[in-house]
Design an enzyme around this catalytic site. Structure first.
Site, short mmCIF file in Angstrom:
data_model
loop_
_atom_site.label_atom_id
_atom_site.label_comp_id
_atom_site.label_asym_id
_atom_site.label_seq_id
_atom_site.Cartn_x
_atom_site.Cartn_y
_atom_site.Cartn_z
NE ARG A 36 -3.83 0.40 2.19
CZ ARG A 36 -4.84 0.98 3.05
NH1 ARG A 36 -5.10 0.28 3.93
NH2 ARG A 36 -5.48 2.24 2.66
CE LYS A 43 2.79 -2.71 6.78
NZ LYS A 43 1.25 -2.28 6.29
CG ASP A 63 -5.10 1.77 -1.34
OD1 ASP A 63 -5.76 1.18 -0.98
OD2 ASP A 63 -4.96 3.10 -0.84
CE LYS A 177 -10.94 -13.59 2.12
NZ LYS A 177 -9.81 -12.79 1.41
#
Length: 343
Positions: A36, A43, A63, A177
């Site tokens: 992102r 990260k 993103d 999901k």
């Protein structure tokens, strides 16, 4: 594939994404990984310090709330692993389009990524990291559970499971999901699929070690009975309430399953991914037996749920072999928690 191919992994700095990238690099593949924010040094460093990353890893900023960002990362790839998922509705300031909730963001993100795969002219297969929260064996009429859980099970979103409403996250995640996976499978089967093979891997609760500098949220859930962590323990209760028991899978098996789906000559459709299916009581018993030094939360078996059978064999029928059973997963969760200073 012996000489390596070019693949894309979305959500590259996450728990599953980072472990998957490590294994792909070790196999000689070139990896396009998305994050992102490329200005997040921790990260970026997590991925850049992986073996073979200097020559084989390319990082892209993308993103899920601005899904067109993923297009450059997908270009030239043969396989795409869509691991990223919006967990909390937090659109970034730079997002060109704002979605109503995580469900909309997740579906639109998948749709855009699938379209980029088709437009690339090179992507053969899109592998989506799904979740077993989308595969509840609850009956549609709310009268109880089916006798078994397998790929034919879909979580009834109209069900009044009390844990879905304890925290907005549980409902949002389950809806997100479930609806995204259904969309992925329908897109892969329709006439507009353009020859793109779509695989969904509905993974159980993922445990084991981590490459991250902190305990992943699923790792905290694994040790909730030991830590007396009420928030994490509620997540365990939610999974059992929704699924009858709790499907467990090791992080290494999860990533090997993803790579197995990439390396298969031809594969598509839905696969549940878990090596064990146990109750809260069975999990507590394993901890009490092998880790008597801990004060494990006492559990009581629910007779209405204990007879549900894990009947998913599709992945193993294709030749996949799980390496980690329930005890091995719990052992590695304990080792990780100790390394992190949680225990």
């Amino acid at each position: 594939m012996n000489g390596g191919c070019k693949v894309c992994v979305t959500g590259g700095s996450g728990y599953i994404g980072s472990w998957l990238i490590k294994k792909l690099l070790a196999k000689g593949h070139t990896v396009h990984a998305t994050l992102r924010d490329l200005k997040n040094e921790s990260k970026v460093e997590l991925l850049k310090k992986l073996p073979q990353s200097e020559d084989k890893l390319v990082l892209f900023e993308a993103d899920i709330y601005n899904p067109k960002d993923f297009h450059p990362a997908i270009q030239g790839c043969q396989f795409v692993f869509h691991v990223a998922t919006p967990l909390i509705h937090q659109p970034s300031a730079s997002s060109s389009s704002q979605y109503e909730d995580t469900v909309e963001a997740s579906i639109e993100g998948y749709r855009s990524i699938a379209l980029s795969c088709l437009r690339s002219g090179t992507v053969k297969r899109l592998i989506y990291t799904a979740s077993v929260v989308a595969a509840s064996p609850l009956k549609q009429d709310g009268s109880g559970f089916k006798d078994q859980i397998d790929e034919t099970c879909w979580t009834p979103l109209n069900h009044s499971c009390e844990y879905l409403y304890l925290e907005p996250f549980y409902k949002d995640y389950t809806y997100s999901k479930t609806l995204t996976e259904k969309h992925a499978l329908s897109h892969g089967n329709d006439e507009n699929g353009g020859g793109l093979e779509v695989v969904t891997l509905a993974c159980g609760l993922v445990g084991g070690d981590t490459l991250q500098s902190f305990t992943p949220s699923s790792g905290a859930v694994f040790i909730a009975q030991i830590m007396q962590n009420e928030k994490a323990y509620t997540s365990l209760k939610f999974l059992q309430e929704l699924l009858g028991k709790i499907p467990l899978v090791h992080i290494d098996d999860v990533c090997e399953a993803h790579i197995f789906c990439m390396e298969s000559t031809s594969i598509s459709g839905r696969f549940l991914c878990a090596s064990s299916y146990i109750s809260l009581q069975e999990m507590a018993n394993l901890y009490a037996l092998h880790y008597p030094e801990f004060n494990v939360k006492q559990e009581y078996e629910d007779g209405l749920k204990k007879d549900i059978k894990w009947a998913s064999t599709k992945l193993c029928d294709r030749g996949f072999v799980y390496r980690y059973d329930a005890k091995m997963i719990l052992d590695d969760c304990i080792k990780c928690a100790r390394r992190m200073g949680d225990l």
